[in-house]
Motif scaffolding. Structure first.
Motif, mmCIF file in Angstrom:
data_model
loop_
_atom_site.group_PDB
_atom_site.id
_atom_site.type_symbol
_atom_site.label_atom_id
_atom_site.label_comp_id
_atom_site.label_asym_id
_atom_site.label_seq_id
_atom_site.Cartn_x
_atom_site.Cartn_y
_atom_site.Cartn_z
ATOM 1 N N SER A 209 -27.931 21.029 -16.558
ATOM 2 C CA SER A 209 -26.990 21.236 -15.450
ATOM 3 C C SER A 209 -27.672 21.000 -14.111
ATOM 4 C CB SER A 209 -26.403 22.649 -15.507
ATOM 5 O OG SER A 209 -27.400 23.632 -15.273
ATOM 6 N N LEU A 213 -26.993 17.976 -11.420
ATOM 7 C CA LEU A 213 -26.676 18.230 -10.014
ATOM 8 C C LEU A 213 -27.441 17.298 -9.095
ATOM 9 C CD1 LEU A 213 -25.314 20.006 -7.825
ATOM 10 C CD2 LEU A 213 -27.287 21.535 -7.986
ATOM 11 N N PRO A 258 -24.064 19.117 -2.552
ATOM 12 C CA PRO A 258 -24.940 20.263 -2.837
ATOM 13 C C PRO A 258 -24.823 21.390 -1.815
ATOM 14 C CG PRO A 258 -26.116 18.213 -3.198
ATOM 15 C CD PRO A 258 -24.826 17.847 -2.540
ATOM 16 N N PHE A 261 -21.478 23.082 -2.257
ATOM 17 C CA PHE A 261 -21.615 23.895 -3.456
ATOM 18 C C PHE A 261 -22.287 25.227 -3.122
ATOM 19 C CE2 PHE A 261 -24.240 25.152 -7.116
ATOM 20 C CZ PHE A 261 -23.284 25.220 -8.112
ATOM 21 N N GLU A 292 -24.947 29.509 -12.654
ATOM 22 C CA GLU A 292 -25.733 28.288 -12.557
ATOM 23 C C GLU A 292 -27.225 28.581 -12.616
ATOM 24 O OE1 GLU A 292 -24.396 25.459 -12.610
ATOM 25 O OE2 GLU A 292 -22.316 25.985 -12.249
#
Length: 341
Positions: A209, A213, A258, A261, A292
């Motif tokens: 993950s 990203l 990012p 996020f 996450e």
């Protein structure tokens, strides 16, 4: 206006709007979360100015045209004095537009690199690596800007409509150099954080993950490859404007997602008044992303929980409340200490 020009204008407008929306959302969220602007945000403001200029220039070029015409187009048209004037203006704006567009793309790369700098600060040999990246980014920027002016001699051929100026106005060398250096710099930015992310002792799912990203830059590489002149009429102005608009949005997406996020949740309230002299004082306001396994403010932080969490077999937990440097380096050091003990 023919159908191709109409579609190009729509593409320029839609991609420009979506790109601006991403960058404005980043700046707005920063203020909503009561965080001060940092260097990345100020660069984003400059990118917004470049975006607005590029959108305006491109619209004029599409409507008025320029001197980038095929032999068949020239043979089928009889240019009036007004059309020649409009195409000369469009050709000059095309030249300015390339400078503006190059600046926009390299600003977005700088925003990504600033994010990585905060992430990797304190890791083994980060300063040497960062110095190399900043130097390489600066050199490639100078090269792509310089090559914009080297193909037409004398210089006025860049906007000469009649008689035909030859093929230099197609800027084939400029396109190849731009696309090549664009791809190279994107690849370097993608691989920069990967060695540490891959070697960290976390679950495969979490590792994938995180790698995913930081791999969204492959989107830019795909768009850049599509712009190569080996595909059909790659040097046509309509083609360049269309793919340039797509790449414009992709660059904004990669550089800002990012951060968006990170800012999507309300950060913890932290008093950082005593850290005003610390270079990391901007990092107050941590927030949790427990699903996450990362904590993000102006940077992304991964650290090992010293207490342990039965729900997290990898021992990674997210905390907030104390401003500190990004701790990918702290996790790295703790893992090394564990290995030595």
């Amino acid at each position: 206006m023919d159908e191709d020009l109409r579609k190009t204008i729509i593409m320029v407008a839609v991609c420009g709007f979506c790109s601006a929306l991403l960058m404005l959302a980043r700046l707005a969220m920063r203020k909503v979360r009561r965080q001060g602007f940092n260097l990345s945000d100020y660069l984003t403001m400059v990118a917004l100015a470049c975006l607005a200029s590029r959108t305006a220039f491109t619209t004029v070029v599409v409507l008025w045209g320029n001197n980038n015409l095929t032999s068949a187009d020239r043979a089928s048209k009889l240019f009036t004095a007004v059309e020649i004037y409009q195409r000369e203006v469009g050709s000059k704006l095309t030249l300015v537009n390339r400078i503006t567009y190059n600046t926009y793309i390299w600003i977005q790369k700088s925003v990504v690199l600033l994010l990585y700098r905060r992430m990797l600060d304190g890791l083994p040999q980060p300063h040497h690596i960062m110095n190399f990246y900043w130097g390489f980014l600066a050199i490639t920027y100078v090269v792509v800007q310089s090559v914009t002016f080297v193909e037409c001699h004398p210089f006025h051929l860049y906007w000469q409509v009649m008689p035909p100026p030859g093929k230099c106005q197609q800027a084939l060398v400029q396109l190849i150099v731009f696309v090549t250096l664009n791809i190279v710099t994107d690849i370097l930015l993608i691989i920069l954080p990967m060695p540490w992310l891959i070697r960290m002792k976390i679950s495969l799912k979490r590792r994938l993950s995180l790698v995913g990203l930081f791999s969204i830059g492959f989107l830019l590489i795909a768009v850049a490859i599509a712009r190569l002149p080996i595909y059909g009429n790659g040097t046509s102005q309509v083609n360049r404007n269309t793919w340039g608009s797509v790449e414009e949005f992709a660059a904004a997406f990669v550089a800002n997602v990012p951060t968006l996020f990170a800012l999507r949740r309300q950060p913890a309230k932290v008093d950082n008044t005593s850290f005003h002299n610390n270079r990391h004082s901007e990092m107050a306001g941590f927030r949790n992303i427990s699903e996450e396994g990362i904590t993000v403010t102006h940077c992304i932080e991964l650290r090992r929980d010293t207490i342990g969490n039965p729900k997290d077999p990898d021992g990674l937990e997210v905390t907030c409340g104390v401003p500190r440097p990004c701790s990918l380096s702290r996790l790295w050091k703790q893992q090394n200490d564990l290995a030595e003990s």
